[in-house]
Motif scaffolding. Sequence first.
Motif, PDB file in Angstrom:
ATOM      1  N   GLN A 114       0.837  -1.199   0.000  1.00  0.00           N
ATOM      2  CA  GLN A 114       0.000   0.000   0.000  1.00  0.00           C
ATOM      3  C   GLN A 114       0.872   1.249   0.000  1.00  0.00           C
ATOM      4  OE1 GLN A 114      -2.973   0.045   3.050  1.00  0.00           O
ATOM      5  NE2 GLN A 114      -3.254   2.228   2.956  1.00  0.00           N
ATOM      6  N   GLY A 175       1.488   8.642  -7.288  1.00  0.00           N
ATOM      7  CA  GLY A 175       1.164   7.691  -8.352  1.00  0.00           C
ATOM      8  C   GLY A 175       2.420   7.144  -9.021  1.00  0.00           C
ATOM      9  N   GLN A 178       4.160   4.651  -6.849  1.00  0.00           N
ATOM     10  CA  GLN A 178       3.475   3.372  -6.912  1.00  0.00           C
ATOM     11  C   GLN A 178       3.917   2.620  -8.179  1.00  0.00           C
ATOM     12  OE1 GLN A 178       1.727   3.395  -4.226  1.00  0.00           O
ATOM     13  NE2 GLN A 178       0.879   1.337  -4.225  1.00  0.00           N
ATOM     14  N   GLU A 197      -3.149  -4.333  -0.954  1.00  0.00           N
ATOM     15  CA  GLU A 197      -3.878  -3.068  -1.044  1.00  0.00           C
ATOM     16  C   GLU A 197      -3.066  -1.992  -1.754  1.00  0.00           C
ATOM     17  OE1 GLU A 197      -6.813  -2.123   1.129  1.00  0.00           O
ATOM     18  OE2 GLU A 197      -6.876  -3.758   2.570  1.00  0.00           O
ATOM     19  N   THR A 199      -3.615   0.033  -4.042  1.00  0.00           N
ATOM     20  CA  THR A 199      -4.252   1.255  -4.540  1.00  0.00           C
ATOM     21  C   THR A 199      -5.054   1.970  -3.468  1.00  0.00           C
ATOM     22  OG1 THR A 199      -6.247   0.074  -5.239  1.00  0.00           O
ATOM     23  CG2 THR A 199      -4.475   0.250  -6.839  1.00  0.00           C
ATOM     24  N   THR A 200      -5.038   1.433  -2.261  1.00  0.00           N
ATOM     25  CA  THR A 200      -5.927   1.974  -1.226  1.00  0.00           C
ATOM     26  C   THR A 200      -5.598   3.417  -0.858  1.00  0.00           C
ATOM     27  OG1 THR A 200      -6.190  -0.236  -0.367  1.00  0.00           O
ATOM     28  CG2 THR A 200      -6.828   1.545   1.079  1.00  0.00           C
ATOM     29  N   LEU A 202      -4.297   5.649  -2.674  1.00  0.00           N
ATOM     30  CA  LEU A 202      -4.229   6.560  -3.816  1.00  0.00           C
ATOM     31  C   LEU A 202      -5.547   7.299  -4.028  1.00  0.00           C
ATOM     32  CD1 LEU A 202      -2.411   4.207  -6.328  1.00  0.00           C
ATOM     33  CD2 LEU A 202      -1.412   6.024  -4.957  1.00  0.00           C
ATOM     34  N   GLN A 207      -5.882   5.934  -8.587  1.00  0.00           N
ATOM     35  CA  GLN A 207      -6.157   4.526  -8.316  1.00  0.00           C
ATOM     36  C   GLN A 207      -6.569   3.802  -9.595  1.00  0.00           C
ATOM     37  OE1 GLN A 207      -8.389   2.694  -4.991  1.00  0.00           O
ATOM     38  NE2 GLN A 207     -10.152   2.698  -6.331  1.00  0.00           N
ATOM     39  N   LEU A 211      -4.811   0.574 -11.364  1.00  0.00           N
ATOM     40  CA  LEU A 211      -5.554  -0.672 -11.556  1.00  0.00           C
ATOM     41  C   LEU A 211      -5.518  -1.112 -13.016  1.00  0.00           C
ATOM     42  CD1 LEU A 211      -8.753  -0.380  -9.341  1.00  0.00           C
ATOM     43  CD2 LEU A 211      -6.859  -1.979  -9.118  1.00  0.00           C
ATOM     44  N   THR A 229      -7.495  -6.831  -0.812  1.00  0.00           N
ATOM     45  CA  THR A 229      -8.168  -5.539  -0.744  1.00  0.00           C
ATOM     46  C   THR A 229      -9.365  -5.628   0.181  1.00  0.00           C
ATOM     47  OG1 THR A 229      -9.229  -3.780  -1.993  1.00  0.00           O
ATOM     48  CG2 THR A 229      -9.604  -6.012  -2.759  1.00  0.00           C
ATOM     49  N   VAL A 234     -12.834  -2.588  -6.172  1.00  0.00           N
ATOM     50  CA  VAL A 234     -11.496  -2.843  -6.714  1.00  0.00           C
ATOM     51  C   VAL A 234     -11.419  -4.294  -7.186  1.00  0.00           C
ATOM     52  CG1 VAL A 234      -9.069  -3.119  -6.089  1.00  0.00           C
ATOM     53  CG2 VAL A 234     -10.288  -1.070  -5.418  1.00  0.00           C
TER      54      VAL A 234
END
Lengths: 337, 355, 299
Positions: A114, A175, A178, A197, A199-200, A202, A207, A211, A229, A234
Amino acid sequence: MVYDTHALAAPPSPASTGTPLVEVRDLSVEFVSRESTTRAVNGVSFSLAPGEVLCIIGESGSGKSVTMRALMKLHPAKHTRISGYMRVADHEVSAHSEREMRDIRGSHISMIFQEPMTSLDPVYRIGDQIAETVVHHKKCSRADGYARALELLKLVGVPSPERRLKAYPHELSGGLRQRAMIAVALSCSPTLLLADEPTTALDATVQIQVLVLLRRLQQELGMAVIFVTHDLSVAAQIADKVAVMYAGRIVEYGSVADVLQHPAHPYTQGMLASTVSGHMRGQIIEAIPGSPPDMRVRIEGCSFVPRCKSVKPACRRGTPALVDVLQGHQAACANFV
Amino acid sequence: MKPMAERDFANPLPINTADRGGRQQPMLLVQSLKKHFPVKSGLLQRQKGAVRAVDNISFSVLKGETLGIVGESGCGKSTLARLLMHLITADACTLVFDGDPVSEIRGITLRDLRKNMQMVFQDSYSSLNPRLPIRNTIAYGPVVHGMAKSDAERLANDLLNRVGLRSEIYGARYPHELSGGQKQRVNIARALALTPRVLILDEAVSALDKSVEAQVLNLLNELKRDFNLTYLFISHDLNVVQYISDRVLVMYLGQVVEIGPVEEIYGNPRHPYTRALLQSRLSMNPAERVTEPPIGGDPPNPINPPSGCRFRTRCIFAEGVCEASQPTLDAVTGDRHPAACHMTDPMSGHTKAAA
Amino acid sequence: MSVASLSDLSAAPPTEKLPPVRGYWASVGNRLRYDYLTIFFLSVIAIIVVLAILAPLIAPFDPTKSHMAYRLKPPGFRNFMLGTDELGRDMLSRLLWGGRTSLLMGIFPVLLATLVGGSLGVAAGFMGGRTNTFIMRTMDVVFAFPSVLLAVAISGTLGGGAKNGMLALTLVFIPSICRVAESATTQVRGLDFVEAARASGGSTLSIVRTHILGNVLGPVFIFASSLISVSILLGSGLSFLGLGVEPPTPDWGLMLSTLRAGIYTQPLLCALPGAAIFITSLSFNLVSDGLRQAMDVKA
């Protein structure tokens, strides 16, 4: 917005062809301290075909992250008791030593988090970090490592990758960080990617970019992914298979369409009902009452009983096993026995 | 689903029924609110720039409504909450609470404002004092405002019961003995202890699990009705904001880009950023997968925001005029749904401007 | 879902057995209960303290009375269970009485420094800005000197004597305690519950009392307890150099110093006060470590 309605049918389904890539049988994880024993995972079994995406859905404390970290053997051995059988490709993880695990981590199995700063080292440039991992696992030259790093940054869609190779993690936006972390994770073309997780934290607009990127990479590289997640939507975006966890057990398992469209277990149904959407305005949300159980206390029977709206006497007698509701769609609930 | 049921209480809690300005007077009028955080660096700590956290924001909150405030991280929505509570000092601001200017002669004092306006914090770990039983945490505000200790503790017990925590079981407990949802209930009870008229909810349900989030949202709806409250609901979750809000304010990089009734914002968004935000919501239906992200990139750094329209760097409709001049949120009289975009202004010169 | 279940929001299912309510300090105590090492050394300290307190009752001889005929006698000589020192005074009595001075030298300066340094640190941390800069930079100036040198310099300037020695030690400890208190306060000050207290209209004093102190006291207490052993050592050091306790008052450091003469003839005698200092300071150190571990656990 462009919807790809064929996305579900698109990925090849190797599940039917050969042996599964990941096999977990009866995994239990306990955290032991002087005062209490937390039974975080209680007998989890699942398998995953090569190139498949499994989403483990659950609320905090459901054991979803613990399960995934157990596959990497990331729990400190001193306070953890792990039992059960775990296999990834040819590696029997449950029997491996810490030394053997170190070779597997980052090459056959990679992990993204995350918070990207947990896997990016703040004092090294992005390019150095990727190249280092490549050189370490592939035993190639540094120049090749850097070439691979550049290639990876392009792959994960980092704009002006040549410049970003020389950047430190803190110089990148959330971003991009990530994406950089994903690049590090992909550096040795793993066959299994574990995503905790990712994208949690973001923003919504970022996000969705991550994804879409993850799904594209997964399909292009043919990786299997275990994606943890708490967010059902998601899972709807990325999963082939879904496992819903509650109180350290898988309570429902099936294809993403089956589980999210026709949930069988009362907990999954409750989760879906309590997820807010705009059309519920002015109505009371059908919340699941209560909160998840304390994992330090051993529970007799189904652990969802205190919050369940359809309790039968059988529910209190024993822990229900996963049984087929439909072909390939299982639920652990006494209502289906 | 059933309609909200009428409930009665053996022990009615005090409700603040003060209404000074009359029904039509907005509860809160915020004008040109501004806060720049200086960025210093170097040996001499010379100012090198400023984070324009909140940059000239004006809006109003009507009595009894829920105003939702949405935006991505770094858009200044949390700073906005703290500015309204006067937890940080604004560089410039006119704040009118129910007709009374705040901390001005002939207005209401900061102390009175805080009695009338309370805040529920997001992070349930740091929002409660770990060394204080939760009953004392709730009673703290009333005691500070001169209530006798025993009365304040009785009020705290009543409030605990009201938010769904039985006071005889939970009153003496410490925060670490509670779950996240329970802590958030305590947080809400604390905010209610001073019988406020306005609650600012700063990401009040964001850290909670979905099933618990639903419980807390139900509770907030009940409390709003029972205590006659006005909410400022700050969140990044568009679904939750749509569920709970009457009007919605969209922020981007410290500015308001669009404000309007919830059906208008969600049904007919006028600003391209609002549209992108709405399109970024994920469908629960696995057959409706997004294959193309609605916008690329991250929100820019608020230290040196882009010139002109701040969204232009990510906007697909950006033109020369967007770089040259800043669109204003022109609240034309009677316009219930203004948007700060050149395309909504026929005089702007943007080729896509509605003629 | 029924309406009844809505009002039954109590997040714990009725069947669940709730663990007993336990405050922070009670849970610290509970953790300490299972830490046998700490308990052992805590009892050692307790014994030492009790012996020191009871010294007037249990000491077999007057600690200052010399028996010039029996100088530097080994332990077990006649009635002198632990022998006699270079002036023929009973070692056991002197050790017992010396414990009083040494413990006082160990504990009192730390207490005083905690009071002063802690208050300064909390003030600096909570006010922030210029107040913080002023207080902390002043502390830095003091802190820049090596502590031993500083203690020697101060008591040298003030002159000898137990009082001045303790004063010197207090001054030496204030900056470090202040620093710990300041950093703990700064950390707590930024947390949401302090903001919430401000939003409730709490005054500075009331916020500090209700919300800051409870959270700062722990770390300061741990740090202060670790200073006790340092203080005992430094105090003994001062006495050894003749800057602390003045003869003939018994003190472990002073005893060590005066017994130097007999180190070749009766090495065991010389080791006795050393051992006393060692055991006491070690015990305080280990107990402080145990406390840190017991208090460190987050919820």
